[in-house]
Design an enzyme around this catalytic site. Structure first.
Site, PDB file in Angstrom:
ATOM      1  N   ASP A   1     115.187  19.588  71.362  1.00  0.00           N
ATOM      2  CA  ASP A   1     113.755  19.704  71.096  1.00  0.00           C
ATOM      3  C   ASP A   1     113.086  18.539  71.822  1.00  0.00           C
ATOM      4  OD1 ASP A   1     111.177  19.537  70.096  1.00  0.00           O
ATOM      5  OD2 ASP A   1     111.765  19.573  67.987  1.00  0.00           O
TER       6      ASP A   1
ATOM      7  N   LYS B   1     101.656  18.464  72.055  1.00  0.00           N
ATOM      8  CA  LYS B   1     101.737  17.011  72.131  1.00  0.00           C
ATOM      9  C   LYS B   1     101.466  16.488  73.536  1.00  0.00           C
ATOM     10  CE  LYS B   1     105.030  16.840  68.314  1.00  0.00           C
ATOM     11  NZ  LYS B   1     104.135  16.183  67.346  1.00  0.00           N
TER      12      LYS B   1
ATOM     13  N   TRP C   1     112.027  15.622  62.330  1.00  0.00           N
ATOM     14  CA  TRP C   1     112.106  16.960  62.922  1.00  0.00           C
ATOM     15  C   TRP C   1     113.552  17.391  63.139  1.00  0.00           C
ATOM     16  CZ3 TRP C   1     107.923  18.950  61.618  1.00  0.00           C
ATOM     17  CH2 TRP C   1     106.737  18.223  61.635  1.00  0.00           C
TER      18      TRP C   1
END
Length: 360
Positions: A171, A195, A101
């Protein structure tokens, strides 16, 4: 019906109390005669929902008054573009690459300016966090970017990088609300909620007010301009009302459980159960350098792909689902977010021990 133990990395397990409350309110929210899914986002009823949700996350995270909380669409991945579009004033940014990511965010930033890789753990399949105490950060870099918890590879920054005075952007999708954080150390901290916080379709971005300006490139999409969203209280267009509502229920649940200090204690206890077993097992092995292990995502392997597949199949039949590792790395991964009870981890370890004895 009996519920399984869901170890999915996302969309992921939610607190059962939250799901029951949402079910009870599905047809009639708070006596208004309709569902959250049916009401106008401009209504007084929904205004109360989003305002309460914002106040509760501010309370949970001790968010300073000079930070805006934005409930946005597009997930965390859309912020990969929004970050450089809103922050690249000098056209340059530093990225620390610790997984897929962060790498995707880095690649996206290259479309809008000069993205510079200042550290990486790609040399060892992202199984560790690189030393970020003295990075070679260009003086004119607009920000330093990290993915704080790496869902796929199971690593976590235990110490934030030394940004040498530059804005830190993080993030936190897969460690969001899992432990206390000092928001004031970040310029921007954001996370996709699917999540650890709520259902998919929402990203919560917490942004220091001085970074929310009209000074963005002329080609910046209206929807990706943070000031557009901030000026309209996350209601420039119809937001993901259902996800905001569900996150609000999770925020209330977190408060009732004792807040983020309590969550950290529980998450450390859960992770210890699994890591302690992996460290003594002769069949199963953790893949992350111990000092960099995530509390949220625990990848592990055996010496055999066939054995991995057999374990996943038998675990699924036994009610331990979504243990297959990410397609890019294989093996297994147990995501043990806030809503996973410690009993689920204990029962997983019991099953792993039984499997090891029967297949060793």
């Amino acid at each position: 019906m009996s519920r399984v133990y869901n170890f999915s990395a996302g969309p992921a397990v939610l607190p059962e109390e939250v799901l029951k409350k949402a079910a009870a309110e599905m047809l009639d929210y708070n006596g208004c005669g309709m569902s959250i899914n049916e009401m106008s986002h401009r209504s007084k009823t929904f205004d109360s929902v989003i305002q309460t949700a914002e106040q509760d996350i501010r309370d949970l995270m001790n968010i300073p008054d000079n930070y805006k909380v934005l409930f946005l669409q597009g997930g965390a991945s859309q912020q990969f573009a929004a970050v450089p579009l809103n922050l690249m004033k000098n056209g340059k940014a530093a990225y620390i690459i610790t997984g897929q990511w962060a790498k995707k965010a880095y690649q996206e930033a290259q479309k809008y300016g000069e993205a510079i890789e200042v550290a990486s753990s790609a040399d060892k399949t992202f199984s560790y966090i690189p030393d970020c105490s003295d990075l070679d950060i260009p003086e004119d870099a607009d920000y330093v970017y990290i993915c704080e918890n790496n869902t796929i590879y199971g690593t976590k920054f235990k110490t934030l990088p030394n940004t040498k005075g530059h804005i830190l952007v993080s993030d936190v999708s897969s460690c969001f609300l899992s432990e206390p954080v000092d928001v004031s150390k970040y310029g921007v901290i954001y996370g996709g909620v699917q999540k650890n916080v709520g259902p998919a379709g929402l990203v919560i971005s917490i942004i220091r007010e001085d970074l929310i300006t009209d000074d963005v490139p002329s080609y910046t999409p209206t929807m990706l301009k943070w000031k557009t969203q901030a000026d309209n209280g996350s209601l420039y267009n119809t937001p993901n009302c259902w996800s905001i509502y569900m996150c609000g229920l999770v925020f209330k649940w977190l408060k009732e459980q004792g807040g983020l200090e309590e969550m950290k204690k529980r998450n450390e206890a859960k992770a210890k159960v699994l890591y302690d077993y992996l460290d003594q097992s002769k069949m199963f092995k953790g893949t992350v350098r111990p000092e960099d292990r995530s509390l949220m995502n625990v990848p592990f392997i055996t010496d055999s792909e066939d054995l991995n597949a057999k374990f996943i199949a038998e675990a699924t039949k036994a009610g331990f689902v979504s243990l297959k590792g990410h397609r890019t790395v294989g093996g297994m991964r147990a995501s043990i977010y806030n809503a996973m009870p410690i009993e689920g981890v204990q029962k997983l370890v019991e099953f792993m021990d039984k499997f090891e004895k029967e297949n060793g």
